[in-house]
Motif scaffolding. Structure first.
Motif, PDB file in Angstrom:
ATOM      1  N   UNK A 173      42.468  68.536  18.456  1.00  0.00           N
ATOM      2  CA  UNK A 173      41.750  67.943  17.324  1.00  0.00           C
ATOM      3  C   UNK A 173      42.483  68.165  15.999  1.00  0.00           C
ATOM      4  N   UNK A 174      43.798  68.031  16.039  1.00  0.00           N
ATOM      5  CA  UNK A 174      44.575  68.192  14.819  1.00  0.00           C
ATOM      6  C   UNK A 174      44.203  67.147  13.772  1.00  0.00           C
ATOM      7  N   UNK A 175      44.258  67.557  12.527  1.00  0.00           N
ATOM      8  CA  UNK A 175      44.197  66.588  11.443  1.00  0.00           C
ATOM      9  C   UNK A 175      45.528  65.842  11.424  1.00  0.00           C
ATOM     10  N   UNK A 176      45.500  64.577  11.056  1.00  0.00           N
ATOM     11  CA  UNK A 176      46.696  63.738  11.120  1.00  0.00           C
ATOM     12  C   UNK A 176      46.852  62.905   9.859  1.00  0.00           C
ATOM     13  N   UNK A 177      48.079  62.799   9.397  1.00  0.00           N
ATOM     14  CA  UNK A 177      48.474  61.759   8.457  1.00  0.00           C
ATOM     15  C   UNK A 177      49.685  61.078   9.080  1.00  0.00           C
ATOM     16  N   UNK A 178      49.548  59.802   9.375  1.00  0.00           N
ATOM     17  CA  UNK A 178      50.600  59.046  10.047  1.00  0.00           C
ATOM     18  C   UNK A 178      50.994  57.867   9.167  1.00  0.00           C
ATOM     19  N   UNK A 179      52.227  57.897   8.666  1.00  0.00           N
ATOM     20  CA  UNK A 179      52.758  56.753   7.903  1.00  0.00           C
ATOM     21  C   UNK A 179      53.780  56.079   8.804  1.00  0.00           C
TER      22      UNK A 179
END
Length: 468
Positions: free
Chosen positions: A240-246
């Motif tokens: 359940x990692x937090x993610x920022x995907x660009x």
């Protein structure tokens, strides 16, 4: 030959094995980078985890000052890092190249340091007080690409540190040296373990995949292709990692018939070909109204044919090579296919080595791969349209949604059309310019989350609501 160690727990770590890094302009060996094992990754994560409590507990003003102090580190070492960057990435030193990238790194660091994390009062009355607090997540894992390796590393690192997290970063194996150099310098001004770096070509061990599934990494920030981003997301799901995907983009530009072709040609060029087209938010498709289509093509070709391409260490050049063989082959394949069905206005035939000439192709069929696939290189399809509604529909008929632009002398009309584009960022009469105050990220398959500004900083925090 350049030789930089990994930084783990504030110390330089050579690693048991290395991998080679080559200059894409000459094919010459630039240096060697440590080839990390999974044990190296575990040590880096453990170091970041151990450093987290003390770093998170620092008064906010102290962390703010610590990040602000890193601007001077980047400024003092900008020329040395820029030289390394040009050697391994290929972009020129001058113009919109390596020095420009280092300037951007300083600007983003300074602005990030200036941001605040205030407590937000949601309610304060006779029923009680409710406060929203933003707290750091823990260890942030950063995985960066090869196109803007230093600046994107800064985009990942600085908001994570500013919010009170610690960091483990893994750069692309095509461009690890400038990031190793930068992190070593920055880490020297931070408490041990707050900023760590591991490098790997993922042949000895798949360090990137291990990061996205690592139980002690609380968030992953990834910039790269849509396909790899999807794998990162799947791998992160179990923890359940937090993610920022660009992720990737296939940005469309729409030129309305009231434009002056000669006035916009230079801006169109750099909107498409900054960093030799190797930019997620570069313009990848150009839709031009039939009334001025031919004139825009002529003006575009006239400007493009005078842009000098060559070895980035030669200050006369403003564009360099494609960074790696895999990407070169993709561009070459898309252009070869386009040449069969379209009108090649400029370029088209590969040069020696990894140099691919600026290529403009018009009159392609609607289903041409050069239109529908992200080329990520120096080739641009120019598509004729007669009805602006068709142009908007075509621009939106993509699984990507990173950026888009509308070009017109009527700014209000352009604004209305730009707001109909299905993308995270839209520009009017320009394309691709980023600003540290403006949140950046994609819609649809171009990613989730935002970077930059207050919104980007907040993505490096967890919300805790306090009821009093």
């Amino acid at each position: 030959m350049l030789d930089f160690g990994m930084t783990i727990g504030g110390k330089s770590v050579a690693g048991d094995k290395t991998f080679d890094v080559f200059n894409p302009a000459t094919g010459e060996l630039v240096g060697r980078a440590p080839n990390a094992t999974l044990d190296d990754l575990d040590r880096a994560v453990a170091s970041a985890k151990a450093a987290f409590p003390a770093w998170a507990a620092k008064p906010d003003a102290e962390r703010k000052a610590a990040v602000a102090a890193l601007v001077a580190v980047l400024e003092e070492n900008a020329e040395a890092i820029a030289h390394t960057l040009t050697l391994e990435q290929g972009k020129p030193l001058g113009g919109l190249g390596s020095r420009f990238e280092l300037g951007g790194a300083q600007a983003w660091t300074g602005h990030t340091a200036s941001l605040d994390l205030p407590v937000k009062v949601l309610q304060d009355n006779n029923e009680g007080r409710v406060e929203l607090h933003r707290k750091p997540i823990g260890v942030v894992g950063s995985i960066t690409p090869w196109n803007w390796p230093v600046m994107i590393a800064i985009w990942h690192i600085m908001p994570a540190l500013r919010a009170g997290n610690t960091v483990v970063i893994k750069p692309s194996p095509f461009t690890p040296l400038s990031t190793l150099q930068t992190v070593a310098l920055l880490s020297g001004k931070l408490p041990e373990g707050v900023l760590n770096i591991v490098t790997s070509d993922d042949q000895v061990a798949n360090v990137g995949a291990a990061m996205s599934s690592h139980p002690d990494i609380g968030k992953i920030v990834f910039t790269g292709s849509c396909a790899t981003g999807a794998r990162v997301m799947k791998s992160a799901a179990d923890t359940m990692k937090r993610l920022t995907l660009e992720l990737g983009g296939n940005d469309a530009g729409i030129v309305l018939p009231d434009c002056d072709p000669n006035e916009i040609a230079e801006k169109l060029f750099w909107g498409a070909f900054i960093n030799n087209g190797q930019t997620c938010a570069a313009m990848k498709r150009l839709y031009v109204h039939d009334d001025i289509h031919d004139a825009v093509c002529d003006a575009f070709v006239a400007y493009a044919r005078n842009v000098k391409m060559g070895n980035g260490l030669d200050e006369v050049n403003v564009l360099g090579p494609v960074n790696n063989q895999m990407q070169f082959d993709k561009v070459a394949s898309l252009v070869a296919d386009a040449a069969k069905t379209g009108n090649v206005l400029l370029g088209g035939a590969p040069d020696e080595g990894l140099f691919f000439p600026i290529t403009l192709v018009s009159d392609l069929p609607d289903d041409a791969p050069l239109i529908h696939e992200e080329q990520f290189g120096p080739a641009l399809p120019i598509i004729r349209f007669t009805d602006v509604e068709e142009a908007i529909a075509a621009a939106n008929a993509s699984e990507n949604g990173l950026g888009g632009s509308v070009w017109s002398k009527d700014v209000e009309k352009a604004k209305a059309l730009a707001l109909r584009l299905e993308c995270g960022t839209a520009w009017i009469n320009s394309h691709g310019g980023l600003n540290p105050v403006a949140p950046f990220g994609g819609a649809k398959m171009s990613g989730i989350g935002r970077e930059f500004g207050e919104e980007g900083l907040f993505e490096n925090t967890e919300i805790q609501v306090l009821h009093i």
